[in-house]
Design a protein around this motif. Structure first.
Motif, short mmCIF file in Angstrom:
data_model
loop_
_atom_site.label_atom_id
_atom_site.label_comp_id
_atom_site.label_asym_id
_atom_site.label_seq_id
_atom_site.Cartn_x
_atom_site.Cartn_y
_atom_site.Cartn_z
N ASP A 61 0.85 -1.18 0.00
CA ASP A 61 0.00 0.00 0.00
C ASP A 61 0.89 1.24 0.00
O ASP A 61 1.65 1.46 0.94
CB ASP A 61 -0.91 -0.01 1.23
CG ASP A 61 -1.87 1.17 1.26
OD1 ASP A 61 -1.86 1.99 0.34
OD2 ASP A 61 -2.65 1.26 2.24
N LYS A 63 0.00 4.33 0.25
CA LYS A 63 -0.55 5.46 0.99
C LYS A 63 0.49 5.96 2.00
O LYS A 63 1.03 5.20 2.78
CB LYS A 63 -1.82 5.03 1.72
CG LYS A 63 -2.52 6.19 2.43
CD LYS A 63 -3.81 5.71 3.08
CE LYS A 63 -4.51 6.87 3.80
NZ LYS A 63 -5.77 6.43 4.45
N ARG A 83 -1.13 4.03 -11.00
CA ARG A 83 -1.85 3.75 -9.74
C ARG A 83 -1.10 4.29 -8.54
O ARG A 83 -1.69 4.84 -7.61
CB ARG A 83 -2.07 2.25 -9.60
CG ARG A 83 -3.21 1.72 -10.46
CD ARG A 83 -3.48 0.27 -10.15
NE ARG A 83 -2.64 -0.63 -10.92
CZ ARG A 83 -2.43 -1.90 -10.61
NH1 ARG A 83 -2.96 -2.40 -9.51
NH2 ARG A 83 -1.68 -2.66 -11.37
N SER A 87 -2.10 7.75 -5.90
CA SER A 87 -2.16 7.75 -4.43
C SER A 87 -1.54 9.01 -3.84
O SER A 87 -1.61 9.22 -2.62
CB SER A 87 -1.44 6.51 -3.88
OG SER A 87 -0.03 6.66 -3.99
N CYS A 89 1.75 9.69 -4.35
CA CYS A 89 3.19 9.41 -4.32
C CYS A 89 3.82 9.84 -5.65
O CYS A 89 3.24 9.61 -6.71
CB CYS A 89 3.41 7.91 -4.09
SG CYS A 89 5.12 7.38 -4.12
#
Length: 347
Positions: A61, A63, A83, A87, A89
């Motif tokens: 993850d 996050k 993807r 988030s 990043c």
């Protein structure tokens, strides 16, 4: 508070170098996470004086992670980078997949860090930044200060690229073939390179294209134009040589305005990221051996080309695993920090 950094492909040659350089440069990270494929999960990797265990990329993850430095190949980057970027990043990708996307900046900090200003200001950015091909990175570092002074019209470059550019399999193949020859055995049939690499050179890197160029040669052309100036004409011949680490380039440059060898030498000595070794005597130049483990792009054999107006020849050498890959990604992250990017966990 510092940053959370994920290194994707941490068990590969470039991933390990990323971890080494993060530690060497004392990157302001509160946490560094080593990520790899499921088959490498749990493998131990050095990070400074610490040992990290690789975590499974598939179920990680992102996050709360600030930077993801990816060295896992184009197919992984194609699927995962959007993807991860969604988030929040920032993805700094070493593969070739995103380099030619008009919405993704292709960055060598010594050359075009200014591009990141508009990118950071764009609220709709993809959060993906591309790292250039290893041969391109060292080339544009050497060309940029000369272009600023005399404006480059055309570049003819021949590359002499080490086997580490083909990954661990390339290194192993050169090693095994060399051992075989030294014990009077057959070098064996290679699987990574199309011809014997030990005691040989191969004018073929990546796939062939319709015009007879290889994809590696096209990358140098396209990336130099995107990073430095789309008006520059570039032609390249890319050659694989039996060297473990360090890419070399013989570069012929045609300028719009006059520039002497002495002027070029002085300009390059003052330029960021460049070390000039240019004595006109035996050994007064850089070779791949000297570049290994060093951050600098070395420039040697600076001389005027009398066959064209406003022409120069130079010899460019660099550690392809560092400036050509790992170091440049970290310099991109450092540049973003210097431009005021705050970690989300400190914002």
């Amino acid at each position: 508070m510092g940053y959370r950094v994920a290194v994707i492909g941490a068990t590969g040659n470039v991933g390990r170098e990323v971890l080494n350089i993060l530690a060497e440069r004392k990157f302001p990270a509160d946490e560094v996470i080593a990520l790899a494929s499921s088959k490498s999960t749990g493998r131990e990797i050095s990070y400074g004086d610490k040992i990290l265990k690789a975590k499974n990329l598939d179920d990680f993850d992102f996050k709360g992670v600030d930077f993801a430095i990816m060295s896992a190949g184009s197919s992984v980057s194609k699927d995962l980078a959007p993807r991860i970027g969604a988030s929040g990043c920032i993805v700094i990708d070493n593969s070739s997949f995103w380099r030619y996307d008009s919405n993704v900046p292709l960055i060598v900090p010594e050359v075009n860090a200014h591009v990141l200003d508009s990118w950071l200001a764009n609220p709709h950015r993809t959060n993906i930044i591309a790292n250039p091909n290893c041969s391109t990175a060292q080339l544009v570092v050497a060309l940029k200060p000369l272009h600023d002074f005399a404006k480059i019209k055309r570049v003819v470059v021949s590359t002499y690229q080490s086997v580490s550019g083909a990954g661990k399999e390339g290194i192993d193949e050169l090693w095994n073939q060399t051992k075989g020859i030294f014990v009077n055995d057959s070098p064996g049939n290679g699987t990574k390179f199309p011809k014997q690499i030990a005691f040989n050179v191969i004018p073929h890197i990546d796939v062939f294209m319709e015009d007879g160029s290889t994809k590696e040669e096209w990358k140098v052309m396209a990336e130099t134009k995107k990073i430095l100036d789309p008006k520059i004409k570039v032609t390249c011949t890319a050659v694989r040589v039996p060297v473990f680490v360090g890419h070399s380039e013989a570069v012929n440059i045609e300028f719009e305005n006059p520039i002497s060898a002495d002027e070029a030498r002085d300009i390059l000595r003052e330029a960021d990221g460049i070390s000039v070794i240019d004595k006109r005597e035996p050994g007064g130049y850089a070779t791949p051996v000297e570049s290994v483990g060093d951050d600098a792009t070395y420039v040697s054999r600076i001389r005027e080309d009398s066959t064209i107006e406003n022409g120069l020849n130079i010899w460019v050498v660099s550690d392809n695993l560092r400036k050509g890959a790992a170091l440049n990604t970290i310099q991109i992250a450092e540049t973003l920090i210097a431009k005021g990017l705050l970690p989300r966990n400190a914002a």
